[in-house]
Design an enzyme around this catalytic site. Structure first.
Site, short mmCIF file in Angstrom:
data_model
loop_
_atom_site.label_atom_id
_atom_site.label_comp_id
_atom_site.label_asym_id
_atom_site.label_seq_id
_atom_site.Cartn_x
_atom_site.Cartn_y
_atom_site.Cartn_z
N LYS A 6 6.17 34.40 2.21
CA LYS A 6 6.79 33.40 1.65
C LYS A 6 6.97 33.83 0.02
CE LYS A 6 6.11 28.49 0.93
NZ LYS A 6 5.18 27.14 1.06
N SER A 42 7.24 23.37 3.32
CA SER A 42 7.79 24.02 2.37
C SER A 42 8.23 25.58 2.79
CB SER A 42 7.55 24.07 0.79
OG SER A 42 6.16 24.60 0.84
N SER A 43 7.30 26.00 3.84
CA SER A 43 7.39 27.36 4.46
C SER A 43 8.73 27.53 5.04
CB SER A 43 6.00 27.88 4.82
OG SER A 43 4.90 27.85 4.26
N ILE A 62 -0.01 22.82 1.25
CA ILE A 62 -0.68 22.06 0.17
C ILE A 62 -0.52 20.50 0.80
CG2 ILE A 62 1.27 21.12 -1.30
CD1 ILE A 62 -0.82 21.81 -3.57
N GLY A 63 0.44 20.31 1.93
CA GLY A 63 0.41 18.86 2.26
C GLY A 63 0.94 18.82 3.68
N GLY A 64 1.21 20.07 4.38
CA GLY A 64 1.67 20.24 5.69
C GLY A 64 2.58 21.51 5.84
N SER A 65 2.90 22.22 4.50
CA SER A 65 3.93 23.15 4.38
C SER A 65 3.85 24.37 5.42
CB SER A 65 4.12 23.62 3.00
OG SER A 65 4.41 22.83 2.33
#
Length: 475
Positions: free
Chosen positions: A81, A156-157, A177-180
């Protein structure tokens, strides 16, 4: 018919290299050709340098021929990433407002994979500042889902998940950081492992932030952990070095296991029937094998996520405020709208928001008491349109889809997304398995057990025709 090189696992590649049946250069060249067919359609990569990848693959092949391989990952192709720094490459953070300054050194996860001899195929895309569950970015081209290019890979990934589903090699590294990691794994039909906080050294570190592998199999994700979990003094939050046999994935059976089944998050978007059915089918399979299922009700609250939202808005607002006006204008409009209220937040708002991180940690730890694992959806939704910033596409309701993933970032617990089924439209659905803090291997074992038991899933998406025909797989 032999398995195409782009479909071989990391474990299979290492075995073939050791036997002399394949060379890293041969595999890398085949992947470069495969990527060239897919990339115009899904835009998963940002920094793709085929010549450098081929040179690294050739060096790996020489080590294998001399009997000096650096380990089982030597010569295995990987992507990173783009927010994971690699020396000499800028780190744009998915945002057109970022100044493109080459990184001075590899971040810890990149350093570990380089030390293991992996071949870097490229950096993968992400949305602005990693603050969207989407492939939408002000800097990168719009990333798309290989299962249907009209749809979003998530984020985000974003590029990492799209690359894995499209077969850009067996291993891809994301951050969460929240599910990425887990959200795009769910929407793209791959495995995404979020380790315990501190298990994989990372820099810069941040509350809840981890790096973890994304792959097509649990075994490959575990193999990546054997390198990623090695220590690095640059991360003061890293766990002490621990000897873990990451290949010891066999779970004799499910008898004696107590597994929670969590279907009602208590807030967020309603759970779609197809997602609920896939999770219940997986739970039933564990129960049929002897596990005891324990229904789990809501253990997080709207107040927790609203507090976290306020804190994150202020964090991003402060970053935004430091930019000159001409660079502020380059930030994605959705992000600008989301953070605007940060200017009005008081110190009390931000402090109480920050305190919800601790509340989430306590809630996640408490719900695991008496359980060996927790089964749940990853997201309430299946994949959504490619041009949207989130499933709801509403900056005033940005986190309705992360109710099942975000608690385990701040409770510091390991959690994995593993394919569980498909929707009536043929779209991937994932199962999340969470475990006790620091029991990373236990979570991987549960995921591997399910992976061996689950019904057959559809074949991986075929690459687009060489004539440039659309990669969309469904009418």
């Amino acid at each position: 018919m032999p398995t195409p090189l782009h479909d071989l696992s990391a474990i299979e590649l290492g075995t073939a290299y050791a036997a002399g049946a394949l060379s890293p250069r041969e595999v890398t060249a085949a992947l470069i050709d495969h990527i060239a067919r897919w990339e115009p359609h899904i835009a998963a990569l940002w920094h793709h340098q085929p010549d450098q990848a081929l040179a690294a693959a050739e060096a790996s092949g020489q080590r294998w021929r001399r009997g000096e391989a650096l380990g089982p990952l030597d010569g295995v192709p990987v992507t990173l990433k783009e927010n994971i720094a690699t020396r000499g490459m800028p780190v744009p953070l998915g945002c057109a407002a970022t100044e493109l300054v080459p990184a001075a050194a590899d971040a810890p996860p990149a350093a570990r994979l380089r030390e293991a001899g992996c071949v870097l195929l490229g950096k993968t895309t992400m949305p602005d500042w990693g603050m969207l569950s989407s492939g939408l970015s002000s800097f990168h081209r719009l990333s798309r889902n290989p299962w249907d290019t009209r749809l979003n890979p998530g984020g985000s990934s974003a590029g990492a998940a799209a690359a894995a589903a499209a077969g850009y090699g067996p291993l891809h590294l994301g951050t969460d950081i929240g599910g990425s990691i887990r959200l795009p794994a769910h929407w793209c039909g791959i495995v995404g492992f979020k380790p315990s906080w501190g298990r994989v050294p990372i820099a810069p570190t941040y509350a809840g932030r981890v790096a973890g592998p994304m792959a097509r199999s649990v075994a490959d994700a575990a193999l990546a952990m054997s390198a990623l979990s090695r220590p690095d003094p640059r991360d003061a939050t890293a766990l002490p070095a621990q000897s873990i046999d990451w290949r010891a994935l066999e779970l004799p059976d499910a008898r004696g296991l107590r597994l929670g089944v969590w279907l009602d998050a208590g807030w967020g978007s309603p759970l779609q029937p197809a997602v609920r059915d896939a999770v219940l089918a997986a739970a039933a399979a564990f129960e049929a094998a002897g596990a005891t299922l324990v229904p789990v009700g809501p253990f997080t609250t709207r107040a927790m996520i609203d507090g976290l939202d306020r804190f994150w808005r202020m964090r991003s607002w402060l970053d935004y405020r430091q930019l000159p006006p001409e660079r502020q204008a380059r930030v994605l409009p959705y992000i600008r709208q989301w953070i605007a209220r940060g200017e009005q937040l008081s110190g009390e708002d931000v402090f109480t928001g920050y305190s919800q991180m601790l509340a989430l940690r306590d809630a996640g730890q408490a719900v695991m008491q008496g359980l060996h694992g927790l089964l749940s959806p990853v997201s309430p939704d299946v994949a959504f349109p490619a041009t949207q910033a989130s499933p709801l596409d509403d900056p005033e309701r940005p986190f309705e889809h992360i109710a099942y993933t975000v608690p385990f970032n701040f409770s510091e617990q390991p959690a994995i997304a593993v394919p569980a089924g498909v929707s009536p439209q043929g779209l991937p659905i994932g199962l999340q398995i969470a475990g006790h803090r620091h029991d990373d291997l236990g979570v991987l074992r549960l995921a591997r057990w399910w992976e061996c038991l689950r019904p057959a899933l559809p074949a991986w998406p075929a690459p687009p025709a060489r004539d440039g025909a659309s990669a969309t797989l469904r009418p």
